[in-house]
Every structure is written in structure tokens, then in C-alpha cells.
Design a protein around this motif. Structure first.
Motif, PDB file in Angstrom:
ATOM      1  N   GLY A  10      -5.030  21.341  25.678  1.00  0.00           N
ATOM      2  CA  GLY A  10      -6.132  21.556  26.610  1.00  0.00           C
ATOM      3  C   GLY A  10      -5.639  22.360  27.776  1.00  0.00           C
ATOM      4  N   GLY A  11      -5.281  21.696  28.867  1.00  0.00           N
ATOM      5  CA  GLY A  11      -4.682  22.380  29.995  1.00  0.00           C
ATOM      6  C   GLY A  11      -5.570  22.464  31.202  1.00  0.00           C
ATOM      7  N   ARG A  12      -6.860  22.053  31.090  1.00  0.00           N
ATOM      8  CA  ARG A  12      -7.743  22.107  32.244  1.00  0.00           C
ATOM      9  C   ARG A  12      -7.737  20.766  32.947  1.00  0.00           C
ATOM     10  N   ALA A  13      -7.572  20.814  34.261  1.00  0.00           N
ATOM     11  CA  ALA A  13      -7.538  19.582  35.030  1.00  0.00           C
ATOM     12  C   ALA A  13      -8.927  18.969  35.134  1.00  0.00           C
ATOM     13  N   ALA A  14      -8.995  17.647  35.119  1.00  0.00           N
ATOM     14  CA  ALA A  14     -10.254  16.963  35.303  1.00  0.00           C
ATOM     15  C   ALA A  14     -10.537  16.830  36.799  1.00  0.00           C
ATOM     16  N   ASP A  49      -6.737  17.067  44.366  1.00  0.00           N
ATOM     17  CA  ASP A  49      -6.681  16.677  42.955  1.00  0.00           C
ATOM     18  C   ASP A  49      -5.265  16.624  42.408  1.00  0.00           C
ATOM     19  N   GLY A  50      -4.268  16.520  43.263  1.00  0.00           N
ATOM     20  CA  GLY A  50      -2.899  16.452  42.764  1.00  0.00           C
ATOM     21  C   GLY A  50      -1.876  16.572  43.878  1.00  0.00           C
ATOM     22  N   VAL A  51      -0.748  17.161  43.536  1.00  0.00           N
ATOM     23  CA  VAL A  51       0.367  17.255  44.466  1.00  0.00           C
ATOM     24  C   VAL A  51       1.008  18.630  44.361  1.00  0.00           C
ATOM     25  N   ASP A  52       1.249  19.267  45.505  1.00  0.00           N
ATOM     26  CA  ASP A  52       2.031  20.497  45.554  1.00  0.00           C
ATOM     27  C   ASP A  52       3.489  20.129  45.830  1.00  0.00           C
ATOM     28  N   VAL A  53       4.396  20.793  45.126  1.00  0.00           N
ATOM     29  CA  VAL A  53       5.823  20.514  45.249  1.00  0.00           C
ATOM     30  C   VAL A  53       6.511  21.737  45.852  1.00  0.00           C
ATOM     31  N   TYR A  54       7.238  21.525  46.945  1.00  0.00           N
ATOM     32  CA  TYR A  54       7.887  22.609  47.677  1.00  0.00           C
ATOM     33  C   TYR A  54       9.403  22.402  47.727  1.00  0.00           C
ATOM     34  N   LYS A  89       0.556   6.366  35.180  1.00  0.00           N
ATOM     35  CA  LYS A  89      -0.686   5.839  35.764  1.00  0.00           C
ATOM     36  C   LYS A  89      -1.870   5.999  34.819  1.00  0.00           C
ATOM     37  N   GLY A  90      -1.649   6.666  33.684  1.00  0.00           N
ATOM     38  CA  GLY A  90      -2.722   6.788  32.709  1.00  0.00           C
ATOM     39  C   GLY A  90      -3.468   8.100  32.730  1.00  0.00           C
ATOM     40  N   PHE A  91      -2.814   9.167  33.251  1.00  0.00           N
ATOM     41  CA  PHE A  91      -3.436  10.484  33.283  1.00  0.00           C
ATOM     42  C   PHE A  91      -2.421  11.539  32.874  1.00  0.00           C
ATOM     43  N   ARG A  92      -2.922  12.627  32.307  1.00  0.00           N
ATOM     44  CA  ARG A  92      -2.044  13.709  31.876  1.00  0.00           C
ATOM     45  C   ARG A  92      -1.925  14.740  32.994  1.00  0.00           C
ATOM     46  N   PRO A  93      -0.725  14.981  33.509  1.00  0.00           N
ATOM     47  CA  PRO A  93      -0.552  15.986  34.553  1.00  0.00           C
ATOM     48  C   PRO A  93      -0.616  17.399  33.996  1.00  0.00           C
ATOM     49  N   VAL A  94      -1.195  18.287  34.773  1.00  0.00           N
ATOM     50  CA  VAL A  94      -1.226  19.714  34.464  1.00  0.00           C
ATOM     51  C   VAL A  94      -0.513  20.427  35.601  1.00  0.00           C
ATOM     52  N   PRO A 114      -6.847  14.851  32.346  1.00  0.00           N
ATOM     53  CA  PRO A 114      -7.709  13.835  31.737  1.00  0.00           C
ATOM     54  C   PRO A 114      -6.998  12.506  31.545  1.00  0.00           C
ATOM     55  N   PRO A 115      -7.762  11.416  31.512  1.00  0.00           N
ATOM     56  CA  PRO A 115      -7.160  10.092  31.293  1.00  0.00           C
ATOM     57  C   PRO A 115      -6.502  10.010  29.922  1.00  0.00           C
ATOM     58  N   ALA A 116      -5.409   9.266  29.867  1.00  0.00           N
ATOM     59  CA  ALA A 116      -4.707   9.017  28.604  1.00  0.00           C
ATOM     60  C   ALA A 116      -3.782   7.835  28.818  1.00  0.00           C
TER      61      ALA A 116
END
Length: 330
Positions: A10-14, A49-54, A89-94, A114-116
Motif C-alpha cells: 500500500g504505502g498511503r498513510a491513514a 499524523d506522525g513524527v519527523d526525525v531530525y 501499537k497496532g499500526f503500520r508506519p509509513v 493503517p491499523p494492523a
């Protein structure tokens, strides 16, 4: 150019599915990743909707790591740990690497997909995070089973890297080259001063005395002592034939360095899950001429890290920076 990956088809964030509190907990987990001299050169920003890593470029070791290669390997290890925490946590990171050409410090943008439900393999790797520590003590003279080595090779492959087990000839060559590298590093201008800055007692980063093992009188294991061993330190019975692995990538740029870091952490956690002790060894890779000898540059494959594995004693964790120091407020 950015590279986008997902841990599932897939690859699209929920839509956002994890609260800021839960994402903060995931960031806290990510800070347990390994880093050069325990420099912890990372920063995180929680987005909608997520985390930026620097990168935290002020924590780069200029003498050992002038190009920032090991800094990005360290950040890559934290990125993998963050992905794993979200997955648990039950979700797939993109995630996308270097998504903003205008911001060189932004290494990755991680979105909650998406949840998984977390699989047993995910749970095992995630449980290993708290138990993975660099072990600089002697290991038992016990062979690592072939099935365990196969798991480690597969872990590296899953993150786009290659892990090779050094045979007897290659192992002896790596040990000799590591000794040469240690001697050359000792004479590099500024090396001792830089090392000393990361071994100051009672700081929340760097390498404490408790993380350094005994002196290897036979020098069969290329473990860095950080200048913390006294002149008449006790010697240890290190394994005469250490099991050494070479982690390599196809290519040698910023993207490959982050890839190497993610693969390194997956390999280390896979080893920990199998009750194996690990020691990342970077000295031979920090001397360009020696690194070329360990690489297959003509084929485009570059050594990024040496890893020693075996069965060893439990060791204590190294200190970690406060979350407030690494979590950038919006």
C-alpha cells in the motif's frame, strides 16, 4: 530525492490514529537506539499524523565522523526503533527519507498508516529494545548456531542491507586491521580530546566507565576502551576466535547510511531476542584506507559497521537524554 517506504503493501498513510501521548511514548522508545559514543544525535517533532526525525548536528563527532556517516547511522537506528514502536501499537508506519530538500536536517517523516495487529515477531523485537546494550566484555567460547546467523542475515536484508559472516581468514584480517585502525586513530589530531568529551562522568549521554569491559591482553577482540581503563586494569579472557559480521550497503551516500542504521538496529534486536550479546565495532570503518579494504567498492558495496556477536554476561544500560531535550515542541 526522497525515498518512501511502508512496512506493508500500500504505502498511503491513514488519518491520524495515535494520540500525541502515544506518539510521545514511541519517541521515548526510539531514544533507546545505539549511537556512536552514545552521542544520541537525534531530535523528533510530533506532527498531526506522525513524527519527523531530525539530526542533532551539534552532537556529531567531528574527528571520528567528519562526513556525518555515523551520525546518520545512529539516526537510522532510532528511526527503525520508532517504526517498531508504532508497529507494536497496532499500526503500520509509513516513512519517507529526506522528504524536504530545503531542510537537510530532516532525515525522515514517519506517518501512522493503517491499523494492523502486532505479530509475534514484532512483539519479540519490541521487547528486545530495553535489553539491547553494547557488550564490551568477554563472550563465551561457544559457537553461534547457523540458524541464528541466518536470522541476522535476514534481518539486514529486510532493511535493504547485506550482512556477511566473516570466515576464519576474513576474521583474522579484520582483527589485524582493527588493531591498525586503533593505532591510527590514537594519532589523529583531536581524537583523544574528542573521546574525553564523551566520557565525562555523570552526564546523560556518552560512555560511562560501567559500559567498558576489561582489557584484552591478547588483543583478539577489537573493542574500544575509551581511555577509561587504568594503566594496570584487570585483563579478561576474551574469546580467541570472535564471531564477526560485516554490515554493508549498495552505495555509500546519505540514504545508504540511514539504511545501514535501520538494518543495524534490526540485526542487534534480532540478536538480543536470540539471547546473543552484541558489540558494534566502528574503528576499522573510521579509517578510510582500512574501510576500503573491508568494502567491495568496485561492485558498489560499502562496509558500514562491524558487529561482534556471541554469548555474554548481562551489562547495564548507558544513560539517555531527557525526553525534553530531544522532543522539539511544535
Amino acid at each position: 530525492m526522497s525515498i518512501t517506504r511502508t512496512d506493508a503493501p500500500g504505502g498511503r498513510a491513514a488519518l491520524p490514529a495515535l494520540s500525541r501521548a502515544v506518539l510521545t511514548d514511541c519517541v521515548r522508545t526510539a531514544t533507546a537506539a545505539p549511537s556512536l559514543h552514545n552521542s544520541q544525535p537525534w531530535r523528533f517533532r510530533i506532527t498531526g499524523d506522525g513524527v519527523d526525525v531530525y539530526t542533532d548536528s551539534g552532537r556529531r563527532l567531528d574527528v571520528l565522523d567528519p562526513a556525518g556517516r555515523e551520525l546518520l547511522i545512529s539516526v537510522g537506528a532510532a528511526l527503525f526503533t520508532l517504526r517498531l514502536a508504532i508497529r507494536r501499537k497496532g499500526f503500520r508506519p509509513v516513512f519517507a527519507l529526506f522528504p524536504d530538500a530545503e531542510d537537510a536536517g530532516l532525515v525522515a517523516r514517519v506517518a501512522v498508516g493503517p491499523p494492523a495487529a502486532a505479530t509475534p515477531a514484532v512483539e519479540a523485537l519490541a521487547a528486545a529494545v530495553a535489553h539491547r546494550h553494547t557488550n564490551r566484555w568477554p563472550f563465551a567460547q561457544t559457537a553461534v548456531p547457523g540458524v541464528a546467523l541466518s536470522h541476522l542475515r535476514d534481518a539486514a536484508r529486510r532493511e535493504g542491507a547485506v550482512l556477511a559472516v566473516a570466515g576464519p581468514t576474513a576474521r583474522d584480517a579484520i582483527v589485524r586491521l582493527s588493531q591498525v585502525a586503533n593505532r591510527r586513530l590514537q594519532t589523529r589530531a583531536g581524537y583523544r580530546a574528542e573521546r574525553s568529551r564523551w566520557t565525562v562522568p555523570r552526564r546523560r549521554d556518552g560512555v560511562p566507565r560501567s559500559a567498558v569491559g576489561p582489557w584484552d591482553a591478547l588483543e583478539t577482540v577489537p573493542v574500544r576502551d575509551f581511555g577509561l581503563l587504568p594503566p594496570h586494569a584487570a585483563t579478561g579472557a576474551f574469546e580467541p576466535y570472535p564471531t564477526l559480521l560485516v554490515l554493508a550497503t549498495e552505495g555509500d551516500g546519505r540514504t545508504q547510511w540511514v539504511t545501514a542504521g535501520q538494518a543495524l538496529q534490526r540485526v542487534l534486536l534480532t540478536a538480543t531476542w536470540q539471547n546473543l550479546a552484541t558489540t558494534p565495532i566502528s574503528q576499522p570503518i573510521e579509517v578510510p584506507a582500512i574501510r576500503r579494504l573491508l568494502s567491495a567498492a568496485a561492485e558498489g558495496r560499502w562496509a558500514q559497521m562491524i558487529i561482534r556477536i556471541g554469548y555474554g554476561r548481562q551489562v547495564v544500560a548507558t544513560p539517555r537524554r531527557r525526553l525534553s531535550e530531544v522532543l522539539v515542541q511544535p
